[in-house]
Design a protein around this motif. Structure first.
Motif, mmCIF file in Angstrom:
data_model
loop_
_atom_site.group_PDB
_atom_site.id
_atom_site.type_symbol
_atom_site.label_atom_id
_atom_site.label_comp_id
_atom_site.label_asym_id
_atom_site.label_seq_id
_atom_site.Cartn_x
_atom_site.Cartn_y
_atom_site.Cartn_z
ATOM 1 N N ALA A 37 -10.425 6.611 -52.603
ATOM 2 C CA ALA A 37 -10.132 8.023 -52.859
ATOM 3 C C ALA A 37 -11.435 8.821 -52.763
ATOM 4 O O ALA A 37 -12.504 8.320 -53.107
ATOM 5 C CB ALA A 37 -9.518 8.188 -54.241
ATOM 6 N N CYS A 38 -11.334 10.054 -52.313
ATOM 7 C CA CYS A 38 -12.510 10.913 -52.167
ATOM 8 C C CYS A 38 -13.165 11.175 -53.531
ATOM 9 O O CYS A 38 -12.480 11.537 -54.486
ATOM 10 C CB CYS A 38 -12.083 12.233 -51.526
ATOM 11 N N CYS A 46 -12.623 15.272 -54.261
ATOM 12 C CA CYS A 46 -11.319 15.894 -54.547
ATOM 13 C C CYS A 46 -10.243 14.876 -54.917
ATOM 14 O O CYS A 46 -9.092 15.239 -55.132
ATOM 15 C CB CYS A 46 -10.874 16.724 -53.334
ATOM 16 N N ASP A 47 -10.626 13.604 -54.982
ATOM 17 C CA ASP A 47 -9.712 12.541 -55.378
ATOM 18 C C ASP A 47 -8.557 12.306 -54.391
ATOM 19 O O ASP A 47 -7.601 11.591 -54.703
ATOM 20 C CB ASP A 47 -9.158 12.820 -56.781
ATOM 21 N N SER A 48 -8.629 12.928 -53.222
ATOM 22 C CA SER A 48 -7.556 12.721 -52.243
ATOM 23 C C SER A 48 -7.615 11.302 -51.680
ATOM 24 O O SER A 48 -8.684 10.761 -51.440
ATOM 25 C CB SER A 48 -7.717 13.715 -51.092
ATOM 26 N N PRO A 49 -6.432 10.695 -51.477
ATOM 27 C CA PRO A 49 -6.423 9.363 -50.848
ATOM 28 C C PRO A 49 -6.489 9.483 -49.311
ATOM 29 O O PRO A 49 -6.523 8.471 -48.614
ATOM 30 C CB PRO A 49 -5.074 8.796 -51.282
ATOM 31 N N TYR A 50 -6.501 10.735 -48.824
ATOM 32 C CA TYR A 50 -6.437 10.988 -47.381
ATOM 33 C C TYR A 50 -7.856 10.883 -46.792
ATOM 34 O O TYR A 50 -8.463 11.872 -46.413
ATOM 35 C CB TYR A 50 -5.820 12.374 -47.165
ATOM 36 N N THR A 51 -8.381 9.664 -46.763
ATOM 37 C CA THR A 51 -9.753 9.458 -46.311
ATOM 38 C C THR A 51 -9.768 8.511 -45.124
ATOM 39 O O THR A 51 -8.808 7.775 -44.904
ATOM 40 C CB THR A 51 -10.607 8.821 -47.416
ATOM 41 N N CYS A 89 -13.507 12.531 -45.833
ATOM 42 C CA CYS A 89 -12.291 12.991 -46.500
ATOM 43 C C CYS A 89 -11.586 14.002 -45.603
ATOM 44 O O CYS A 89 -12.129 15.060 -45.293
ATOM 45 C CB CYS A 89 -12.600 13.622 -47.862
ATOM 46 N N ARG A 90 -10.381 13.681 -45.215
ATOM 47 C CA ARG A 90 -9.614 14.567 -44.328
ATOM 48 C C ARG A 90 -9.048 15.753 -45.100
ATOM 49 O O ARG A 90 -8.612 16.722 -44.500
ATOM 50 C CB ARG A 90 -8.446 13.808 -43.698
ATOM 51 N N HIS A 91 -9.055 15.659 -46.422
ATOM 52 C CA HIS A 91 -8.500 16.739 -47.232
ATOM 53 C C HIS A 91 -9.565 17.816 -47.490
ATOM 54 O O HIS A 91 -9.395 18.962 -47.095
ATOM 55 C CB HIS A 91 -7.963 16.189 -48.544
ATOM 56 N N CYS A 92 -10.699 17.446 -48.094
ATOM 57 C CA CYS A 92 -11.709 18.456 -48.424
ATOM 58 C C CYS A 92 -12.827 18.501 -47.379
ATOM 59 O O CYS A 92 -13.782 19.262 -47.523
ATOM 60 C CB CYS A 92 -12.267 18.246 -49.827
#
Lengths: 277, 166
Positions: B127-128, B131-136, B153-156
């Protein structure tokens, strides 16, 4: 594997002459394999396909060099000289690495017109790496406790190398026809030498009898099973029985390519072996 | 008399552990070698402190720096005349040894801590740390140090590093 009682320290190992000699033989093989292939890996610096790969390949070479240092330090503890000297001042005939790891990366020289073969680098690293996995697993049962301990540690690092080579093998296998052609040519070339990897050298019997590592046939079979699975997954055809070079590296017979590698890697050290680093 | 000596040794060892909290990982300055779980044992005898260190990676080039830093720090203490640093491999260092509090510090420094209790072959999901996104996505398994990988990180849209689970 022999049912030798556990040997916990170098001092204990030294009390039994046959055991100490067998241990040294095996350590030279383990150390020299990792050391020379790490050197070949370091020759890719600045030449790998992209900058991230430069970082990755250097990192793996550094890990492998670190593993070689562990073995050389054990040889030092056995009273065979200083680890740095053992690594850098031996003649080619004293080296016990398999021929596969000493082969040049391709035509040309590092500093002059290098035409290195990336597919060969990947296949060699991977095929060697799968053998190293089998060897490290076998060493975890070694009668020499310090060897069993470090092999466990090295295994956790080595796993990441295997993951990395796996990605490359898949990509080369499924990329352009040229990549595929080069990959298959590289497999052919690696396969000519690969059979020597599980060779434990002229003193194989003493090594196995001392319970230091599993026998050649078991190592070989486990390794072949792993390579088969990997090639199959990547859609590659099986190259048949692995061959052996005419020289026997485990017995100290080597190609001119090793002599050249040793001369280059030890050039600075030989200027002043007493210097502190 | 004997009891006094033991007490004195115990207090010196405790002081060493305290001081080792100030010896940071040379490559991750927010976290100490104690928090990294790299200090296995400290014993003090006749003014000589013996510190057993578990290397994270066998070929880590920072080991020599750590050795030097430990030596300098511990000799600050009165009663410690010399320091012996030994690298040991039993038990092997694993990423589960990183202290729980330190995992948050790593995150605040932009390094994703390794997942706990991972077994060989388990998938590694990161996880990032921002931003804690799992979209990495993994950019390179091998980063600026042997123990770290480079991710994105694809999210932030931040690049970051992650400590390899071992």
């Amino acid at each position: 594997m022999g049912d030798h009682l556990p040997v916990d320290t170098v001092e204990q190992a030294k009390q039994n002459r046959e055991y100490a000699a067998a241990l040294a033989d095996l350590l030279f093989q383990l150390a020299d394999d990792d050391f020379i292939l790490a050197y070949r890996g370091s020759e890719w610096l600045g030449l790998a396909p992209h900058i991230e790969e430069d970082v990755a390949f250097s990192s793996m070479a550094q890990d492998m060099m670190g593993h070689a240092v562990m073995y050389y330090e054990m040889l030092e503890a056995l009273g065979l000289g200083r680890a740095d000297d053992i690594a850098q001042l031996r003649e080619p005939s004293a080296m016990r690495n398999a021929i596969l790891v000493e082969r040049k990366n391709g035509s040309g020289e590092y500093s002059e017109d290098p035409h290195y073969d990336w597919a060969y680098a990947i296949v060699r690293s991977y095929v060697y790496g799968l053998h190293k996995q089998v060897r490290l697993e076998a060493l975890q049962q070694s009668s020499f406790a310090p060897l069993a301990q470090v092999s466990r540690k090295m295994m956790t690092e080595h796993r990441y190398h295997l993951m990395h080579w796996q990605v490359w093998l898949k990509q080369l296998a499924n990329s352009t026809p040229e990549a595929r052609r080069r990959l298959e040519a590289a497999i052919g070339k690696v396969w000519q030498d690969a059979g020597e990897l599980s060779d434990l050298g002229p003193n194989a019997d003493a090594i196995v009898r001392s319970g230091l590592i599993a026998g050649e046939e078991l190592l070989r079979q486990k390794w072949l099973d792993l390579v088969k699975e990997v090639f199959q997954t990547a859609g590659l055809s099986w190259p048949g029985e692995p061959g052996k070079a005419p020289e026997r590296g485990r017995a100290g017979e080597h190609t001119a390519e090793l002599a050249q590698a040793l001369a280059t890697l030890s050039e600075v050290y030989r200027i002043d072996p007493a210097a502190s680093w | 008399m004997a009891q006094e000596m033991t007490e004195r040794q115990d207090s010196l060892e405790a002081a060493c552990w305290e001081l080792l909290q100030e010896v940071k990982d040379p490559e991750i300055p927010v976290i100490s070698m104690v928090e990294m779980g790299m200090i296995h044992k400290v014993t003090v005898k006749a003014g000589i402190a013996r510190v057993e260190v578990l290397p994270t990676f066998v070929g880590c080039p920072a080991l020599e720096i750590m050795k030097k830093n430990i030596g300098e720090k511990l000799t600050e203490k009165e009663g410690i005349d010399d320091v012996e640093v030994l690298f040991v491999y039993d038990p092997p260092w694993t990423s589960d040894r990183i202290q729980i509090d330190a995992r948050g510090k790593l995150r605040s420094f932009g390094i994703a801590p390794p997942p706990l209790g991972i077994k060989p072959g388990d998938p590694w999901e990161v996880a990032c740390p921002y931003c804690d996104s799992p979209y990495t996505q993994m950019e390179n398994l091998f980063g600026p140090a042997a123990c770290r990988s480079i991710l994105y990180c694809r999210h932030c849209k931040n690049p970051f590093e992650a400590l390899k689970p071992i």
